[in-house]
Design a protein around this motif. Structure first.
Motif, mmCIF file in Angstrom:
data_model
loop_
_atom_site.group_PDB
_atom_site.id
_atom_site.type_symbol
_atom_site.label_atom_id
_atom_site.label_comp_id
_atom_site.label_asym_id
_atom_site.label_seq_id
_atom_site.Cartn_x
_atom_site.Cartn_y
_atom_site.Cartn_z
ATOM 1 N N CYS A 163 0.845 -1.191 0.000
ATOM 2 C CA CYS A 163 0.000 0.000 0.000
ATOM 3 C C CYS A 163 0.883 1.245 0.000
ATOM 4 O O CYS A 163 1.790 1.374 0.827
ATOM 5 N N LEU A 165 0.165 -6.189 0.032
ATOM 6 C CA LEU A 165 -1.171 -6.460 -0.505
ATOM 7 C C LEU A 165 -1.202 -7.578 -1.540
ATOM 8 O O LEU A 165 -2.123 -8.395 -1.546
ATOM 9 N N PHE A 166 -0.208 -7.602 -2.451
ATOM 10 C CA PHE A 166 -0.196 -8.564 -3.555
ATOM 11 C C PHE A 166 1.229 -9.047 -3.792
ATOM 12 O O PHE A 166 2.181 -8.298 -3.595
ATOM 13 N N ARG A 216 -5.182 -12.888 -6.947
ATOM 14 C CA ARG A 216 -5.469 -13.028 -5.513
ATOM 15 C C ARG A 216 -4.685 -11.977 -4.735
ATOM 16 O O ARG A 216 -3.695 -11.462 -5.208
ATOM 17 N N GLU A 217 -5.163 -11.714 -3.526
ATOM 18 C CA GLU A 217 -4.533 -10.765 -2.622
ATOM 19 C C GLU A 217 -3.763 -11.538 -1.554
ATOM 20 O O GLU A 217 -3.876 -12.757 -1.466
ATOM 21 N N GLU A 231 -3.885 -12.664 1.810
ATOM 22 C CA GLU A 231 -5.065 -12.867 2.653
ATOM 23 C C GLU A 231 -4.997 -12.074 3.954
ATOM 24 O O GLU A 231 -3.967 -12.043 4.619
ATOM 25 N N VAL A 236 -6.518 -7.121 2.657
ATOM 26 C CA VAL A 236 -7.416 -6.355 1.787
ATOM 27 C C VAL A 236 -8.840 -6.493 2.326
ATOM 28 O O VAL A 236 -9.275 -7.601 2.647
ATOM 29 N N GLU A 270 -12.150 -2.613 -3.328
ATOM 30 C CA GLU A 270 -11.082 -3.115 -2.474
ATOM 31 C C GLU A 270 -10.412 -1.962 -1.737
ATOM 32 O O GLU A 270 -10.166 -0.910 -2.319
ATOM 33 N N CYS A 318 -7.266 -1.158 1.436
ATOM 34 C CA CYS A 318 -6.211 -1.653 2.312
ATOM 35 C C CYS A 318 -6.846 -1.911 3.676
ATOM 36 O O CYS A 318 -7.534 -1.046 4.220
ATOM 37 N N HIS A 359 -8.332 -8.759 -9.631
ATOM 38 C CA HIS A 359 -8.167 -7.611 -8.754
ATOM 39 C C HIS A 359 -7.575 -6.507 -9.621
ATOM 40 O O HIS A 359 -6.400 -6.544 -9.969
ATOM 41 N N ILE A 392 -6.315 -3.053 -9.944
ATOM 42 C CA ILE A 392 -5.779 -2.155 -8.924
ATOM 43 C C ILE A 392 -5.143 -0.917 -9.550
ATOM 44 O O ILE A 392 -4.405 -1.020 -10.527
#
Length: 163
Positions: A78, A85-86, A103-104, A106, A109, A124, A126, A149, A151
């Motif tokens: 972030c 985050l990813f 996917r993020e 886990e 997010v 989505e 943070c 996702h 972003i």
């Protein structure tokens, strides 16, 4: 007789009130995030574009993110609070113009429903600071999670894996 019928129909139609677009009567409690700052503090710490995306839920223009074509291995964090985050291994080319992940990381997010453009989308954020990241859609790679996702690159910073 015709005038009375017309008047009755007019009163019925005028008296009908739709409620589908009204705000709910009871508002949910606003979530309190671990990292909370004043608007002035966010403005002082973020670039103008980071501020508008992360704090005002704006969207950066497609194909403008420096992270769009990044192929290095590492972690996307972030831009507001440095929460991971990813991961790079979950990034893929979606063709949409924004960095996309299937996917993020886990727990890092949060999700919310957004009707800002007239239909339901999953927004989505943070999970640590509440910064707006983008949206998640169900049109991602079927061989993995099926999620995309989508972003805003400006909402992210990239930390390469150490070699």
């Amino acid at each position: 007789m015709g005038k009375k019928l017309f008047l009755a129909m007019f009163l019925v139609l005028v008296g009908c009130k739709g409620v589908s677009q009204e705000e709910p009567k009871t508002k949910e409690k606003e979530k309190v995030y671990k990292v909370t700052k004043t608007d002035e503090e966010w403005r002082a710490e973020l670039t103008e574009m980071e501020y508008y995306v992360l704090r005002k839920a704006a969207t950066e223009s497609p194909f403008t993110s420096e992270l769009l074509e990044n192929k290095e291995k590492g972690t996307y964090i972030c831009a507001g609070c440095a929460t991971p985050l990813f991961r790079s291994e979950h990034k893929y080319r979606s063709g949409t113009g924004w960095p996309s992940f299937d996917r993020e990381i886990e727990g890092n997010v949060d999700y919310d429903v957004d009707y800002k453009i007239g239909y339901k989308r999953t927004e989505e954020h943070c999970a640590t600071c509440g910064g707006h990241l983008g949206h998640v859609f169900d049109d991602g790679p079927r061989r993995t999670t099926g999620k995309r996702h989508c972003i805003n690159g400006v909402a992210l910073n990239f930390i390469p894996d150490s070699k």
